[in-house]
Design a protein around this motif. Structure first.
Motif, short mmCIF file in Angstrom:
data_model
loop_
_atom_site.label_atom_id
_atom_site.label_comp_id
_atom_site.label_asym_id
_atom_site.label_seq_id
_atom_site.Cartn_x
_atom_site.Cartn_y
_atom_site.Cartn_z
N LYS A 68 44.74 36.24 41.42
CA LYS A 68 45.18 34.88 41.11
C LYS A 68 44.08 34.07 40.43
O LYS A 68 44.34 33.26 39.54
N GLN A 69 42.82 34.27 40.87
CA GLN A 69 41.73 33.46 40.35
C GLN A 69 41.26 33.91 38.96
O GLN A 69 40.81 33.09 38.16
N PHE A 70 41.37 35.23 38.67
CA PHE A 70 40.78 35.75 37.44
C PHE A 70 41.80 36.29 36.45
O PHE A 70 41.42 36.82 35.42
N ASP A 71 43.07 36.16 36.74
CA ASP A 71 44.11 36.52 35.77
C ASP A 71 44.26 35.34 34.81
O ASP A 71 45.17 34.52 34.93
N VAL A 72 43.35 35.27 33.84
CA VAL A 72 43.23 34.09 32.99
C VAL A 72 44.50 33.82 32.21
O VAL A 72 44.95 32.68 32.08
N ASN A 73 45.12 34.87 31.67
CA ASN A 73 46.32 34.66 30.84
C ASN A 73 47.61 34.75 31.64
O ASN A 73 48.70 34.77 31.06
N SER A 74 47.51 34.83 32.99
CA SER A 74 48.68 34.76 33.88
C SER A 74 49.74 35.81 33.56
O SER A 74 50.94 35.55 33.62
N ASP A 75 49.31 37.03 33.22
CA ASP A 75 50.27 38.08 32.94
C ASP A 75 50.44 39.05 34.10
O ASP A 75 51.14 40.06 33.99
N GLY A 76 49.79 38.75 35.25
CA GLY A 76 49.92 39.61 36.42
C GLY A 76 48.97 40.79 36.41
O GLY A 76 49.04 41.65 37.30
#
Length: 369
Positions: A68-76
């Motif tokens: 959650k903290q390091f998925d910068v582009n929010s693609d899972g």
């Protein structure tokens, strides 16, 4: 700058420029990229940490939060660039050091985290944030000095018949030249340094062994999280409180040993538990164990002193005063993971209470003894 090709998906490749330091992270990244598609999914991480070959690179309970903290582009997924950001962050460095610090897990509360999350935090997740940099040498140094002084006094006593120094006695105990200069005794109360230096004198080997063992086992973990100078402040506050407490409540008794400082270290752990209850694993059990030890120790003193009328010549006044000082000063100086408004008030109350109690004891020694 070199080039390294990493698969970016099942049917194509992406060329990613790597710095030299990133080659190391690439090896670790490939380890967790089980399907070799150039990105790490939550499922892959869970499969890795629950597999037989897991080497504790990442704590099991931290997997979801890390994504959650390091998925910068929010693609899972975590791609290689995001993985490098993770590993070069403070969290990444602490995860790498986790294995070295495993033996003190669940003892004290870690440093404040720079990346803030709230509802997704699992109790105890940040108890892995211990560090050996800087090395915890404060309690080691204090213990070494105490051992050296004890051995020097012992040598002087064993060979006193061949030397100019013949030793001196205080009740049933016989001490050497270091003790003569440093122990706290009522008749030399005006020598201010004795309110601190009595910590370097011990009555016998068992006395020294117990104090050194406890302060190393409990002091070093505190240093690894809160740094040496905070632990030293607590230790010296306990030592001073021990001598002042003895001078007030048992003014005819001399005092030797580091028990005031040792008890301050013990109750400093209680400070971290109280302030960080919700962030620690098994905080209730830790608190129960510490309280049982304290009750048994002081219960023994009360039983022997007031029921059996036996004087064990143990400075329990110093123990109690040191314990109170450790709790009060610990709340004020030790790091706190989650700072709430009531904790800020508690810190200042504890600091003010320690100052007032210390001032009253000093005033009593100056004008009434």
């Amino acid at each position: 700058m070199s080039q390294q090709s990493i698969k970016g998906g099942p049917n194509h490749a992406t060329s990613i420029p790597l710095r030299s330091v990133e080659h190391h992270w690439l090896t670790i990244f490939k380890k967790y990229d089980a399907d070799n598609d150039g990105k790490i999914s939550v499922r892959e991480l869970y499969n890795q940490v629950n597999g037989p070959n897991f080497t504790n690179d990442i704590p099991k309970h931290a997997v979801q939060n890390i994504v959650k903290q390091f998925d910068v582009n929010s693609d899972g997924f975590i791609d290689f660039d995001e993985f490098v950001i993770l590993m070069e962050s403070d969290i990444g460095r602490r995860l790498i050091n986790r294995t070295l610090n495993r033996y003190i897990k669940h003892t004290v509360v870690p440093r404040k985290r720079k990346i803030q999350t709230h509802r997704d935090i699992t109790d105890g997740e940040y108890e892995d944030e211990y560090t050996c940099s800087p090395p915890p040498i404060c309690m080691l140094l204090v213990s070494t000095i105490e051992i050296a002084f004890f051995l020097y006094d012992l040598y002087s006593l064993l060979f006193s018949s061949k030397s100019k120094y013949a030793g001196f006695t205080d009740g049933p105990f016989r001490f050497g030249p270091v003790a003569e200069l440093t122990l706290y005794t009522p008749s030399k109360r005006s020598e201010i340094w004795r309110f601190f230096t009595y910590m370097f004198v011990h009555a016998n080997f068992f006395h020294l062994f117990v104090n050194v063992t406890v302060q190393l086992l409990l002091g070093i973990p505190l240093e690894m999280v809160h740094h040496w100078w905070r632990v030293l402040i607590i230790y010296l506050a306990g030592v001073l409180a021990g001598s002042l407490g003895t001078s007030v409540f048992d003014p005819t008794t001399s005092l030797v040993g580091a028990s005031g400082g040792v008890y301050a270290i013990i109750t400093a752990h209680l400070s971290t538990i109280i302030l960080n209850w919700s962030e620690m694993e098994h905080a209730g059990w830790q608190l129960t164990i510490f309280l049982i030890l304290m009750v048994v120790d002081f219960g023994q003193f009360i039983y022997y002193r007031y029921f059996l009328q036996v004087d064990l010549r143990i400075g329990y006044e110093a123990h109690l005063a040191g314990a109170v000082a450790g709790l009060l000063v610990g709340v004020y100086v030790l790091r706190n993971l989650e700072v709430h408004s009531w904790e800020k008030v508690l810190k200042w109350i504890c600091f003010a209470l320690y100052i007032v109690l210390t001032a009253l004891a000093v005033f009593y020694n100056i004008f009434y003894l």
